[in-house]
Motif scaffolding. Structure first.
Motif, PDB file in Angstrom:
ATOM      1  N   VAL A  79       7.172  -5.216  -0.530  1.00 13.67           N
ATOM      2  CA  VAL A  79       7.561  -3.864  -0.951  1.00 13.67           C
ATOM      3  C   VAL A  79       6.506  -2.848  -0.518  1.00 13.67           C
ATOM      4  CG1 VAL A  79       7.943  -2.379  -2.957  1.00 13.67           C
ATOM      5  CG2 VAL A  79       8.954  -4.672  -2.895  1.00 13.67           C
ATOM      6  N   ARG A  80       5.250  -3.174  -0.764  1.00 12.23           N
ATOM      7  CA  ARG A  80       4.160  -2.254  -0.408  1.00 12.23           C
ATOM      8  C   ARG A  80       4.076  -2.053   1.100  1.00 12.23           C
ATOM      9  NH1 ARG A  80      -1.581  -2.405   0.676  1.00 12.23           N
ATOM     10  NH2 ARG A  80      -2.692  -0.743  -0.442  1.00 12.23           N
TER      11      ARG A  80
ATOM     12  N   LEU B  54       6.807   0.280   2.469  1.00 19.28           N
ATOM     13  CA  LEU B  54       6.594   1.695   2.178  1.00 19.28           C
ATOM     14  C   LEU B  54       5.490   2.288   3.037  1.00 19.28           C
ATOM     15  CD1 LEU B  54       6.907   1.494  -1.696  1.00 19.28           C
ATOM     16  CD2 LEU B  54       8.492   2.657  -0.147  1.00 19.28           C
TER      17      LEU B  54
ATOM     18  N   LEU C 100       9.647   6.933   0.213  1.00 21.26           N
ATOM     19  CA  LEU C 100       9.235   7.484  -1.072  1.00 21.26           C
ATOM     20  C   LEU C 100       9.952   8.796  -1.390  1.00 21.26           C
ATOM     21  CD1 LEU C 100       5.383   6.829  -0.907  1.00 21.26           C
ATOM     22  CD2 LEU C 100       7.050   5.637  -2.347  1.00 21.26           C
TER      23      LEU C 100
ATOM     24  N   PRO D  95      15.719   6.418  -5.395  1.00 17.74           N
ATOM     25  CA  PRO D  95      16.145   5.019  -5.398  1.00 17.74           C
ATOM     26  C   PRO D  95      17.303   4.722  -6.341  1.00 17.74           C
ATOM     27  CG  PRO D  95      14.191   5.272  -6.758  1.00 17.74           C
ATOM     28  CD  PRO D  95      14.480   6.629  -6.160  1.00 17.74           C
TER      29      PRO D  95
ATOM     30  N   SER E  83       7.813  -4.790  -8.004  1.00 14.73           N
ATOM     31  CA  SER E  83       8.214  -3.766  -7.035  1.00 14.73           C
ATOM     32  C   SER E  83       7.700  -2.391  -7.431  1.00 14.73           C
ATOM     33  CB  SER E  83       9.742  -3.733  -6.906  1.00 14.73           C
ATOM     34  OG  SER E  83      10.246  -4.967  -6.441  1.00 14.73           O
ATOM     35  N   GLU E  84       7.776  -2.065  -8.713  1.00 16.04           N
ATOM     36  CA  GLU E  84       7.333  -0.749  -9.167  1.00 16.04           C
ATOM     37  C   GLU E  84       5.811  -0.616  -9.085  1.00 16.04           C
ATOM     38  OE1 GLU E  84       9.199  -0.446 -12.986  1.00 16.04           O
ATOM     39  OE2 GLU E  84      11.202  -0.524 -12.081  1.00 16.04           O
TER      40      GLU E  84
ATOM     41  N   THR F 216       5.080  -0.065  -5.447  1.00 14.33           N
ATOM     42  CA  THR F 216       5.491   1.280  -5.033  1.00 14.33           C
ATOM     43  C   THR F 216       4.460   2.319  -5.443  1.00 14.33           C
ATOM     44  OG1 THR F 216       7.844   0.700  -5.161  1.00 14.33           O
ATOM     45  CG2 THR F 216       7.277   3.039  -5.262  1.00 14.33           C
TER      46      THR F 216
ATOM     47  N   ALA G  35       1.416   1.884  -3.260  1.00 12.93           N
ATOM     48  CA  ALA G  35       1.683   2.338  -1.890  1.00 12.93           C
ATOM     49  C   ALA G  35       1.621   3.852  -1.793  1.00 12.93           C
ATOM     50  CB  ALA G  35       3.051   1.835  -1.435  1.00 12.93           C
ATOM     51  N   ARG G  36       2.074   4.533  -2.842  1.00 12.21           N
ATOM     52  CA  ARG G  36       2.027   6.002  -2.837  1.00 12.21           C
ATOM     53  C   ARG G  36       0.583   6.496  -2.680  1.00 12.21           C
ATOM     54  NH1 ARG G  36       5.978   9.377  -4.458  1.00 12.21           N
ATOM     55  NH2 ARG G  36       7.104   7.669  -5.454  1.00 12.21           N
TER      56      ARG G  36
END
Length: 251
Positions: free
Chosen positions: A114-115, A118, A125, A129, A167-168, A171, A174-175
């Motif tokens: 997931v990371r 992104l 982003l 979603p 996943s969260e 995410t 990754a942001r």
């Protein structure tokens, strides 16, 4: 917009998403298509990766393919539909998580994929979603994520929860990583601190912020940056997995 119009749009989008699984209807009217829907989606992803999501438009994608702008509507009905197709196409690129890996490594792979996705496609982003229509790419990803933790002692609901939490977390991290990458193209962290450090020293009282001053100095010395997203990901993921696996052992 009428219910019939919404239903028609939903059917059209679903047909586009699952175009390789459902044979196209015969007898369609309109000009002959010169490129494939796959090519349209790929061109849109290239623009988003290169220039950002805000630069993706029907006109821009048509130009990337050498088509007239209005002709693109014979492939996809709108930018909104194109976005759903783009997200699903990117999800198709996920690699299979090897079943022979230890459970912990399989869970880590879920978050890591997931990371990585992104960071490779930061425009994701900017795409809401919630209620994204499920296509084969996203469904195949979910199937593989579930398969990675099937049979380890989790209920069906718990398996979904574990995937959501991993996943969260990925995410959010990754942001921060993407923000660091983007800021580095403008100023290095050292250059930024050269400008702002002396000003902060003037206005920030060590007596008022003793902990922030002490810890901030240690962090800055260690990371040479405001934060360390890569290190935070490794640390946070380890703690998440420790908790999940501890619950499994306790049951």
């Amino acid at each position: 917009m009428t219910d019939a119009t919404r239903a028609g749009q939903a059917e059209q989008l679903m047909s586009l998403l699952w175009r390789h699984a459902v044979p196209p209807r015969s007898g369609g009217r309109g000009p002959k298509q010169t490129v494939s829907v796959d090519a349209v989606i790929a061109a849109a992803v290239v623009i988003a990766d290169r220039d950002g999501y805000e630069k993706v438009s029907m006109r821009a994608v048509a130009g990337e393919l050498g088509l007239r702008p209005m002709s693109l509507y014979t492939y996809v009905p709108s930018k909104e539909a194109l976005t759903v197709l783009m997200v699903d196409a990117v999800a198709q690129q996920d690699a299979l998580i090897p079943a022979g890996l230890p459970v912990r490594d399989r869970m880590a792979a879920i978050a890591g994929q997931v990371r990585a996705e992104l960071i490779a496609h930061p425009w994701l982003l900017e795409v809401p979603p919630w209620r994204l229509v499920l296509g084969p790419g996203r469904m195949r990803r979910y199937e593989r994520q579930l398969a990675a933790i099937e049979g380890i002692g989790l209920s069906d609901l718990a398996m979904d929860r574990v995937i959501a939490v991993l996943s969260e977390f990925a995410t959010g991290n990754a942001r921060m990583a993407i923000a660091g990458i983007r800021s580095a193209t403008e100023l290095t962290d050292a250059q930024w601190w050269e400008q702002h450090g002396p000003l902060l020293t003037e206005v920030m009282s060590v007596e008022e912020f003793p902990l922030a001053s002490r810890v901030g100095a240690v962090v800055g010395e260690r990371y040479q940056a405001p934060s360390d997203p890569d290190g935070a990901f490794v640390f946070g993921l380890a703690k998440l997995l420790d908790g999940i696996l501890a619950d499994l052992r306790a049951e």
